[in-house]
Design an enzyme around this catalytic site. Structure first.
Site, short mmCIF file in Angstrom:
data_model
loop_
_atom_site.label_atom_id
_atom_site.label_comp_id
_atom_site.label_asym_id
_atom_site.label_seq_id
_atom_site.Cartn_x
_atom_site.Cartn_y
_atom_site.Cartn_z
N ASN A 109 42.27 24.16 26.29
CA ASN A 109 40.81 24.18 26.30
C ASN A 109 40.14 23.20 25.35
O ASN A 109 38.93 23.06 25.38
CB ASN A 109 40.31 25.60 26.00
CG ASN A 109 40.42 26.50 27.22
OD1 ASN A 109 40.67 26.04 28.32
ND2 ASN A 109 40.23 27.79 27.01
N GLU A 167 39.74 20.57 33.77
CA GLU A 167 39.12 21.78 34.34
C GLU A 167 37.60 21.64 34.18
O GLU A 167 36.83 21.89 35.08
CB GLU A 167 39.63 23.00 33.58
CG GLU A 167 39.05 24.32 34.04
CD GLU A 167 39.57 25.47 33.19
OE1 GLU A 167 40.62 26.03 33.54
OE2 GLU A 167 38.92 25.82 32.18
N TRP A 200 42.10 41.98 27.28
CA TRP A 200 42.15 40.53 27.47
C TRP A 200 43.11 39.93 26.44
O TRP A 200 44.00 39.14 26.78
CB TRP A 200 40.75 39.92 27.31
CG TRP A 200 40.78 38.42 27.25
CD1 TRP A 200 41.03 37.56 28.29
CD2 TRP A 200 40.58 37.61 26.09
NE1 TRP A 200 41.00 36.26 27.83
CE2 TRP A 200 40.72 36.25 26.50
CE3 TRP A 200 40.27 37.88 24.75
CZ2 TRP A 200 40.57 35.19 25.60
CZ3 TRP A 200 40.12 36.81 23.87
CH2 TRP A 200 40.27 35.49 24.31
N ARG A 207 35.68 38.51 32.26
CA ARG A 207 36.97 38.31 32.93
C ARG A 207 37.02 39.05 34.25
O ARG A 207 36.21 39.94 34.49
CB ARG A 207 38.12 38.83 32.04
CG ARG A 207 38.41 37.93 30.84
CD ARG A 207 38.94 36.58 31.30
NE ARG A 207 39.24 35.64 30.23
CZ ARG A 207 38.40 34.71 29.75
NH1 ARG A 207 37.19 34.62 30.21
NH2 ARG A 207 38.77 33.86 28.82
N ASP A 217 46.90 30.10 38.43
CA ASP A 217 46.00 30.25 37.29
C ASP A 217 46.29 31.58 36.58
O ASP A 217 46.29 31.67 35.35
CB ASP A 217 44.56 30.21 37.81
CG ASP A 217 43.53 30.10 36.69
OD1 ASP A 217 43.82 29.40 35.71
OD2 ASP A 217 42.47 30.73 36.80
N HIS A 231 38.52 30.94 19.37
CA HIS A 231 37.96 30.85 20.73
C HIS A 231 36.44 30.79 20.60
O HIS A 231 35.93 29.99 19.83
CB HIS A 231 38.45 32.05 21.53
CG HIS A 231 38.44 31.86 23.02
ND1 HIS A 231 37.27 31.77 23.72
CD2 HIS A 231 39.44 31.79 23.94
CE1 HIS A 231 37.54 31.61 25.02
NE2 HIS A 231 38.86 31.62 25.18
N SER A 286 44.00 26.86 21.84
CA SER A 286 45.43 26.72 21.51
C SER A 286 45.71 25.37 20.85
O SER A 286 46.41 25.29 19.84
CB SER A 286 46.27 26.88 22.78
OG SER A 286 45.94 25.88 23.74
#
Ligand code: SFD
Ligand code: AMP
Length: 640
Positions: free
Chosen positions: A62, A126, A218, A249, A351, A388, A439
């Site tokens: 990400n 993405e 999650w 989600r 995914d 995050h 990450s």
């Protein structure tokens, strides 16, 4: 107690945790340690190959900034992060990570991580900052590189050792204590510098999935606030403890939505077919200037969906079928469209299979064919994950070369990403106010602290003292739940119910109920006020008293006891800081019903806190939000 051997390990650099940040730290620190003849030691509560948030794998990287020659600059990333966090972020930290993250991603690729490429060999994005990967083995690959680097430099790693408390030598960190979750061994680690990288926290709040699916959240259930607990107990100043993360989600199995929104350009609609992102656009005016930026901050995206739910317009559905059919139909003739459809179908399943296998199982179990049928999405319960879209963590020093005249005195005190405790470095979820590292950025921040910590050791090359009396006290306190159970088990026939002890699972349920009901959890529709928070703190105090009565039947339960004590401290830091910040800045994460508006005049600042170990008292601190980069102009904010 007598059955527990004490194992003492002395090292130069101690790395706590074996996740993304710790693996980055191990790689970089090993390189510099070898040059300086120093030893690096890593300690993980689990097995590094599959530990931490990335255990199951991930389907995207990400954070990839694409420097140089790419389209973006470090400032672009800083702008994105500060706007996503409603104006509050440490620009120096975000920039430091952003300028190093691409090299981390290139290392991942070199170590064998498959990153998607297009026909021209370019990475498949993405979104603007995200790359698609075949990431089932992501963590195994990253851990292997860390282990190789350690081996090369004469370092070592310990697995299945649960770290509990810091050891101090005055105002300097001296190491850590913990216990093996497999053998009757108590560990004392003594080191010249310590890197904290034990992730964030889940299950502080009551999860949506309770009895029937307990443990399904999650965030994988094994991160329990060890970083926050460790740094708070060391007396470090903490930041942004109010900034929890609530991801939207796929409902009940928590499959990621990023690929759907960004790659497949899917919409989400309510039960009436209305698109809340369109129908509620005017609401964004109430959260200016942040409401007007592109992309719309994650909490505001949540907020618009929540307003639909509160008005009885749920469920909310991800329109997978529409998105897939649209992309397929644009592929050309009927044959090309059919081929594209198959491709998209495979990508949709992968995914989930890359990172959230249970979502694929849930789809299979409920006959979902994403190309034919839409799937429900929902806001999850709150988590603490500073790497995050949350921001909680320790308050750390920024790098000297990314400071402006005004920030230098406030944000810089010597070593990159060192906390306010001498010799204690933090990375990933452990360091705060530098969101959106994910990450890759967590690994990059690990590398930053790996290098900085070795520099600290070279410049402070003495072994701190350890007070044996303190170590003995820790040993007794940490193993106490085993003794409490042993001494009292005869008082009841059912080991789960006893007048003199509480088992960790019941303790966790109590914590979760307090947080859920009083501190803006799912049941309270993410809303709270000063009185609710006062009550939460009162009940947390009773819980804290009862923590003395935790009982454990075995080593596994002993770990559970300490996981929940750590969660409780994370909860307290959170409740205190939500109470302190008298405004609503992140609707969609939480809502202060008594202060329902953004108040940039009073609260365009960091809400920090510090627990004083000597007095057992909390201090709340406002720190200024200062800029390294000029504020983006309005047209830049709308740039996406
Ligand atoms: O998109 C102790 N994240 C994603 N990042 C991406 O780049 N792409 C994605 O696709 C991501 N997705 C995602 C992500 C996170 C989660 C939870 C989910 C999905 C479900 C974010 C990253 O995963 C995250 O930023 C990093 O992993 C953070 O790194 P770090 O090192 O701060 O935390 P860790 O990796 O969880 O490791 C923690 C380590 O500490 C150990 N540990 N060791 C000793 N003693 C103790 N007491 C300990 N407590 C914990 C752990 O075992 C572990 O080794 S997406 O869906 O959002
Ligand atoms: P997720 O799968 O939700 O974790 O998203 C992966 C990445 O995409 C994160 O960086 C998110 O912030 C980002 N993202 C997800 N959904 C959107 C959206 N609708 N608009 C902009 N960014 C998004």
């Amino acid at each position: 107690m007598e059955n527990f051997e004490t194992v003492e390990i002395t090292t130069d650099l101690l790395i706590l945790g074996g996740g993304m940040a710790a693996c980055g730290a191990a790689v970089e620190a090993s390189y510099w340690a070898k040059k300086n003849n120093l030893k690096v030691t890593v300690v993980d509560k689990a097995a590094m190959d599959r530990s931490g948030a990335v255990a199951m794998g991930l389907s995207a990287i990400n954070q990839y900034v694409d420097l140089p020659g790419g389209k973006n600059t470090v400032k672009d990333y800083v702008d994105y992060v500060r706007m996503d966090l409603m104006g509050i972020t440490r620009e120096d930290l975000v920039a430091n990570i952003a300028r190093h993250v691409d090299s981390t991603v290139h290392l991942f690729e070199k170590w064998g991580l498959p990153i998607w490429t297009d026909a021209d060999g370019n990475y498949v994005h993405e979104g603007r900052w995200q790359l698609m990967i075949n990431g089932e083995s992501y963590k195994v690959i990253v851990a292997e590189a860390a282990k190789n680097a350690l081996a090369e430099a004469g370092g070592e790693y310990f697995e299945r050792i649960f770290i509990v408390e810091p050891l101090m030598d005055g105002d300097r960190i001296a190491g850590a204590v913990g216990f093996s979750v497999r053998e009757n061994k108590f560990y004392v680690f003594r080191a010249k510098a310590t890197i904290v990288a034990m992730g964030g926290a889940v299950h502080v709040f009551k999860p949506r999935s309770t009895g029937e699916g307990l443990g399904r959240a999650w965030y994988p259930p094994w991160n329990s606030g060890s970083s926050a607990y460790f740094t708070i107990r060391a007396g470090a100043e903490m930041t942004s403890q109010e900034v929890r993360f609530i991801p939207v989600r796929f409902k009940d199995a928590y499959g990621p939505v990023g690929a759907w929104f960004l790659l497949f350009k899917s919409a989400a609609t309510n039960a009436m077919g209305g698109n809340y992102m369109v129908e509620r656009r005017d609401e964004l005016q109430n959260w200016k200037p942040y409401g007007l930026v592109k992309p719309i901050p994650a909490n505001l995206r949540n907020w618009l969906g929540m307003l639909d739910i509160m008005e009885g317009k749920g469920p909310i559905y991800m329109r997978t079928e529409e998105a897939i059919q649209k992309i397929a139909s644009e592929a050309g003739d009927e044959k090309a469209a059919k081929k594209k459809l198959k491709e998209l179908e495979a990508e949709a399943w992968e995914d989930f299979l890359d990172m959230t296998i249970s979502q694929a199982i849930l789809w299979a179990a409920t006959n979902v064919e994403p190309e034919k049928k839409s799937s429900e999405i929902a806001a999850a319960e709150p988590y603490f994950i500073g790497s995050h879209s949350g921001a909680s963590g320790a308050w750390v020093s920024g790098p000297e070369d990314i400071q402006s005249d005004e920030t230098k005195g406030e944000y810089f005190w010597g070593y990159d990403h060192m906390a306010t405790v001498k010799g204690m470095f933090c990375a990933g979820d452990a360091s705060g106010a530098s969101s959106h590292k994910f990450s890759s950025g967590s690994h990059a921040e690990g590398r930053i602290v790996g290098k900085a910590a070795i520099k600290f050791i070279v410049e402070n090359n003495t072994l701190p003292n350890i007070d044996q009396g303190v170590v003995d006290k820790h040993k007794e306190a940490i193993l106490k739940p085993l003794a409490v159970f042993e001494e009292n088990q005869a008082l009841s026939t059912d080991p789960e119910t006893n007048p003199n002890y509480i088992l960790p699972k019941m303790f966790m349920f109590r914590l979760q109920k307090i947080m859920d009901e009083y501190c803006a959890g799912v049941s309270a529709q993410f809303s709270t006020n000063d009185s609710q928070l006062t009550r939460a703190l009162e009940l947390l105090q009773f819980l804290k008293e009862d923590a003395e009565k935790l009982g454990a039947r075995d080593l596994h339960e002993l770990m559970r006891c300490w996981e929940n004590v750590q969660r409780m401290w994370q909860a307290e830091a959170h409740a205190r800081t939500v109470k302190f910040r008298e405004e609503t800045r992140w609707p969609g994460y939480y809502y202060r019903a008594d202060y329902p508006k953004l108040d940039d005049e009073k609260w365009h600042c960091f809400a920090n806190c510090k627990w004083h170990p000597d007095k057992d008292e909390w201090e709340m601190i406002k720190r200024p939000m200062l800029h390294v980069y000029p504020q983006p102009q309005e047209h830049e904010m709308l740039g996406g």
